[in-house]
Enzyme design. Structure first.
Site: not given
Length: 482
Positions: A279, A449, A467
């Protein structure tokens, strides 16, 4: 005395060159390099109207040879004396190879005799016009090659297209060949390529390598080496034998006048999909096809090919294998294509993407790892729900109403802060806040902190900003203040 004789001989040769070439006016100078198999490289200016015999007469004294002892090799062919330079597809800074013709061996055994027969066949087929003049379009079948009409001869010559990294666009290309062993260009092929497989795949066409006094061989039996084809851009000066451009083998001259699959226009340059039907699409429609699939993320991540597309007609075995074809897209869209391809590769490999706005780094994590730390932006998140890391089970997704006619509008109250009209506010909230690991309330740290205390009623979780877990003595010792 011998050095004086040698000096006088060199002076006479120089005078002879001046006599032969100095009085000729070079009307259209072509600066090229001539490399020898002794390692020398000569920079010369040639007139495109000169023939190869003149080049041999110019080079021979530099090699201490007679002109009839010199072979000129270019693009896989030994060029005949009567070939005109401008017929050779030479560009500025192109390289011709000048080598000494090898004498034939005597008292040959059976293997050497067979080798000589092959070499003679190579010389007979290659000592003629340059490859650019004899090579027929690689999309033609053998029967079509033999029955080319006179009016189509010029159009049916091989035309190549490349993506040039220097020009940064689609360019006409030049086919070149070198030895597959030593990568040198003083190499003659025993036949022309007849299809794209001959050009793109290894070990298809044999040839003779004359880059060194001792020719390259593939094994102890002295078998001839294979040709290695590569392409250069035809729009700028050659960058030497290491200069190459990516071939776009699906882009062809429309010698059969096939209309575009999408717009039905008949244009000169088309892309032919690698399906059984072949094609055809014009390049503008191909760009639109790629762009529409890209915006919908409908490219396919093929395990061997990469991020690619098939024929729009969904034909079998029609993947576009050379992904440089997608460089026909504008740069900003090609950059997006690369970005999506990288993401899909990570996801297919079992990885995840960082959910932080503006990051999206791909991460490969273990199956048992639930807490993920992005190495790019530092965001800590849950592997399962891709939200900020939390304690306990992930929150379920907001339920979707199955009744299309219902006017109910349900939402997750915890995510209401992100559903702002101003998109910039949404991004800012996600970047400058972290969720409480217990109740998921977005929390902003305004200094002080790393010990955070959730102020939401009923929560009061004490957690570490770094964390994103419950506050511990380890957090206090390691990064209480940063």
């Amino acid at each position: 005395m011998w050095f004086l004789i040698d000096f006088i001989r060199n002076i006479m040769n120089h005078i002879l060159q001046l006599f032969r070439f100095g009085r000729k006016t070079i009307t259209n100078k072509l600066s090229i390099y001539i490399k020898t198999n002794t390692g020398r490289s000569l920079a010369v200016d040639l007139d495109p109207k000169w023939n190869i015999k003149v080049v041999k007469e110019l080079v021979a004294p530099q090699l201490d040879l007679q002109p009839d002892e010199v072979k000129i090799i270019f693009a896989g062919r030994e060029l005949d004396d009567n070939i005109i330079i401008e017929e050779c597809d030479l560009g500025e800074k192109s390289i011709l190879h000048a080598v000494k013709a090898r004498p034939r061996k005597k008292n040959l055994d059976k293997h050497d005799l067979e080798r000589n027969v092959i070499e003679e066949g190579i010389e007979e087929s290659s000592s003629s016009k340059p490859l650019s003049q004899t090579l027929v379009d690689l999309q033609l079948e053998n029967e079509e090659r033999e029955n080319i009409s006179d009016e189509l001869k010029e159009r049916s010559k091989a035309h190549f297209f490349v993506h040039c990294s220097q020009c940064k666009e689609l360019c006409p290309g030049k086919l070149r060949v070198r030895c597959s062993i030593c990568k040198g260009g003083a190499f003659t092929v025993h036949r022309d390529p007849e299809c794209w497989d001959d050009v793109l795949k290894a070990h298809r066409i044999h040839g003779c390598c004359e880059n060194h006094e001792i020719p390259c061989v593939t094994n102890d039996q002295g078998d001839l080496p294979f040709a290695e084809f590569y392409f250069k851009c035809a729009r700028h000066s050659s960058g030497g034998e290491s200069d190459f451009a990516a071939p776009l083998n699906l882009i062809k001259i429309n010698i059969k006048n096939v209309p575009c699959l999408a717009c039905t226009d008949v244009v000169d340059t088309v892309l032919v999909f690698p399906c059984a039907s072949g094609h055809v699409t014009c390049l503008d429609c191909f760009r639109q096809y790629c762009l529409s699939r890209l915006m919908d993320r409908q490219f396919i991540c093929h395990p061997d090919i990469g991020y690619t597309l098939t024929c729009p007609a969904r034909c079998d075995n029609s993947f576009i294998e050379e992904i440089h074809h997608f460089k026909l897209l504008p740069k900003q869209h090609y950059d997006r294509y690369q970005h999506f391809a990288a993401e899909e590769y990570v996801l297919q490999a079992g990885g995840i993407l960082c959910p932080q706005p503006g990051c999206g780094m791909g991460l490969i994590v273990g199956e048992d790892c639930l807490k993920v730390v992005c190495q790019g932006c530092g965001f800590v998140f849950c592997k399962n729900c891709l939200q900020g890391y939390h304690l306990g089970e992930c929150l379920p997704e907001a339920p979707n109403s199955g009744n299309a006619g219902s006017c109910l509008y349900e939402f997750d109250p915890e995510r209401a802060a992100y559903a702002r009209w101003d998109e910039a506010s949404t991004v800012t909230i996600k970047v400058i806040t972290k969720p409480c690991p217990q109740c998921r309330t977005p929390t902003e740290r305004a200094g002080g902190c790393m010990h955070m205390v959730c102020t939401r009623s009923g929560c009061g979780c004490e957690w570490c900003w770094v964390c994103q877990t419950e506050w511990t003595r380890d957090c206090m010792g390691a990064h209480w203040f940063g």
